[in-house]
Write a protein that holds these residues in place. Structure first.
Motif, mmCIF file in Angstrom:
data_model
loop_
_atom_site.group_PDB
_atom_site.id
_atom_site.type_symbol
_atom_site.label_atom_id
_atom_site.label_comp_id
_atom_site.label_asym_id
_atom_site.label_seq_id
_atom_site.Cartn_x
_atom_site.Cartn_y
_atom_site.Cartn_z
ATOM 1 N N HIS A 117 98.445 66.479 99.877
ATOM 2 C CA HIS A 117 97.429 67.135 100.720
ATOM 3 C C HIS A 117 96.732 66.086 101.572
ATOM 4 O O HIS A 117 95.603 65.682 101.285
ATOM 5 N N PRO A 118 97.391 65.606 102.632
ATOM 6 C CA PRO A 118 96.847 64.494 103.420
ATOM 7 C C PRO A 118 95.701 64.919 104.326
ATOM 8 O O PRO A 118 95.573 66.083 104.704
ATOM 9 N N ASP A 144 91.151 65.503 100.979
ATOM 10 C CA ASP A 144 91.617 64.137 100.732
ATOM 11 C C ASP A 144 90.454 63.155 100.855
ATOM 12 O O ASP A 144 90.279 62.487 101.876
ATOM 13 N N ARG A 189 99.249 56.192 102.124
ATOM 14 C CA ARG A 189 98.739 57.288 101.305
ATOM 15 C C ARG A 189 99.017 58.648 101.949
ATOM 16 O O ARG A 189 99.371 59.615 101.263
ATOM 17 N N GLN A 190 98.854 58.724 103.260
ATOM 18 C CA GLN A 190 99.072 60.005 103.937
ATOM 19 C C GLN A 190 100.518 60.474 103.809
ATOM 20 O O GLN A 190 100.789 61.681 103.764
ATOM 21 N N GLY A 250 91.623 59.458 101.169
ATOM 22 C CA GLY A 250 92.091 59.190 102.524
ATOM 23 C C GLY A 250 90.937 59.061 103.498
ATOM 24 O O GLY A 250 90.978 58.223 104.413
ATOM 25 N N THR A 294 100.750 61.497 99.641
ATOM 26 C CA THR A 294 99.933 62.529 99.012
ATOM 27 C C THR A 294 100.390 63.918 99.430
ATOM 28 O O THR A 294 100.902 64.110 100.540
#
Length: 540
Positions: free
Chosen positions: A265-266, A211, A259-260, A214, A263
């Motif tokens: 795949h955080p 990520d 976002r976490q 991130g 998404t």
């Protein structure tokens, strides 16, 4: 394949080497703790030897905190993917090399750069050394290993002023960096030799992407937040730079959290907070860290400036806190096993609150005897609360996400500690300035006296002004009392929360094979979805 959860015995679970491996891990975090606080007692010396001004002294500490806070979060996921041992060895190497470079620093700018690299190395060591523990010890022995690891971390932090004072009394300022080099070298050799390998932990083809977005958001957000906080002592909370850093950083971190959650795949598995043990264990660990950071912020200044002890003498007089911590850490495992975290952690927090509230009754005329009593109580409370809280969090982590979990725990604690020290510094400064009498002084002398208690001591000595000296010491003690009162109130609040919200029993700790055969987690994995003279942190 069976759908039932099983536990794979860690590779060193039955080997005496596991305790040597633990010694390697504790040695690495011990030196991190020492380095985090040893620099505080060296700052006055650095000001004289390198000609560092106030802002540069601030960033000698601030650069370390900034790097430590920023690097820690992505390190956990990288360790889970590429191997905890690999990155841990890299972190120890980086820390040792940066310490060696610190001995050669000739300007404040070079020293700030060295401290920043040291912070990055520390950010690799702290979470990864903790994440390795469940891969070495069985779940029956893991609480004892966590207790030893936690005690070593705290011991290093508390012993920093003692070690730093002794080194500065006998050697030149660079000795505070030289001390790290052999310790890091021994920790490096021990880690390479004793820890099981990571040979099968490289991600397979088609593994989830890293990520990167991130990582950028977390880096920018934490950097802005910590940067704004570091500016508070000089600029004040109302400064545009401070507000831009803190508000802007908080906004970016809010975007990071969004976002976490969205998404696939955080960088950070926020699902970990769905576990009650992880959620409340982390929160209470932050409360404990906040209180202890506040205590370590004001007590050394009190011992030096009000009671008149040198750096080494100050370190010696913090020994009751260290002794209390060690006693509590040794007793924490059997006590926690018998009574459970819901009783033991709040009991430790209440002891911590009792010690700080007793300290908040200190007056400028009190001697060290009373301080030794409340420092010992604080140490016992710290160990009694912190060790089981860390064990509670570790026991809740899925084995394959131990790096992410420990990085998240350490990052939340670190950022909370930085914000807490800035807030407590303002409390100290307000209490000090509200009681200091400078009406009889000329403007230059008044500015120096109001800048810090150390400055007031210097002005009083130059003018032979006993009245100013008494006023400064009484004012500083009043400010310290307000800080300790705040810390005690936070610890008491945390004790109530713990009693209401903590689970009655700690979860079974997961175990996995570090050599490449990860165990099925015992619990199902969540779905992926400061300064000695008071200048740099409060101005008192």
């Amino acid at each position: 394949m069976s759908t039932h959860e099983t536990v794979t015995t860690p590779p060193l679970a039955d080997s005496p080497r596991r305790w040597l491996a633990l010694a390697a891990l504790t040695l690495s975090v011990l030196v991190i703790g020492l380095d985090g606080t040893v620099i505080n007692v060296a700052l006055p010396t650095l000001a004289g030897e390198l000609g560092a001004d106030r802002a540069q002294l601030q960033w000698i500490g601030g650069g370390y905190l900034l790097a430590l806070s920023v690097v820690m979060l992505p390190v956990g996921l990288l360790g889970d993917r590429y191997g905890h041992k690999r990155l841990l060895v890299g972190g120890i190497t980086l820390f040792g090399l940066a310490s060696l470079a610190g001995t050669r620093a000739a300007t404040p700018g070079e020293l700030i750069a060295v401290r920043t690299v040291l912070g990055a190395g520390a950010a690799m060591i702290m979470p990864l050394s903790m994440a390795i523990l469940p891969r070495i010890f069985s779940r029956q022995e893991l609480p004892k290993a966590i207790a030893i690891w936690t005690a070593a971390t705290a011991l290093g932090m508390l012993a920093g002023p003692l070690v730093g004072g002794w080194l500065l009394n006998h050697y030149w300022w660079g000795a505070v960096f030289v001390f790290n080099v052999p310790v890091a070298a021994v920790a490096l050799v021990a880690a390479v030799w004793l820890l099981p390998g990571d040979r099968d932990r490289a991600p397979a083809a088609g593994a989830a992407p890293f990520d990167a977005a991130g990582t950028v958001l977390s880096t920018v957000g934490i950097t802005a937040l910590v940067y704004g906080t570091i500016l508070v002592p000089d600029d004040g909370w109302g400064s545009p730079r401070v507000l831009a850093g803190i508000v802007g950083g908080a906004a970016v971190l809010a975007g990071f959290l969004v976002r976490q959650r969205r998404t696939a795949h955080p960088l950070v598995d926020l699902g970990l907070f769905a576990d009650r043990a992880f959620r409340w264990g982390t929160l209470l660990a932050v409360f404990v860290n906040f209180a202890v950071m506040g205590i370590l912020f004001v007590v050394p200044q009190y011992l030096q400036s009000v009671l008149g002890h040198d750096a080494f003498g100050t370190g010696l007089r913090i020994l009751p806190l260290i002794a209390g911590l060690m006693v509590a850490a040794a007793a924490s495992e059997p006590v926690a096993n018998r009574f459970g975290p819901r009783l033991v952690i709040p009991a430790g927090l209440l002891l911590l609150a009792t010690g700080t509230l007793l300290g908040a009754t200190t007056t400028a005329g009190d001697g060290y005897g009373t301080a030794a009593l409340w420092l010992a109580l604080i140490g016992v409370g710290f160990g009694t609360a912190m060790v089981p809280a860390t064990g509670l969090v570790m026991g809740s982590l899925p084995a394959e996400r131990s790096g992410q979990g420990t990085s998240l725990l350490e990052t939340v604690q670190q950022v909370g500690g930085v914000l807490g020290v800035a807030a407590l510094g303002s409390v100290l400064s307000s209490g000090y300035l509200g009681r200091l009498d400078t009406d009889r002084l000329d403007p230059a002398a008044a500015r120096a006296a109001r800048d810090s208690v150390t400055g007031a001591d210097a002005v009083a000595a130059r003018l032979h002004d006993g009245r100013l000296l008494g006023s400064a010491h009484a004012a500083f003690t009043h400010g310290m009392d307000l800080v300790l009162l705040t810390c005690g109130a936070c610890a008491a609040l945390a004790a109530v929360l713990g009693l209401l919200l903590l689970p009655r029993k700690a979860p079974a700790a997961p175990a996995a094979d570090l050599a490449g055969s990860p165990a099925r987690p015992v619990l199902p994995a969540p779905a992926a979805a400061d300064t000695a003279d008071g200048v740099a942190a409060g101005g008192a």
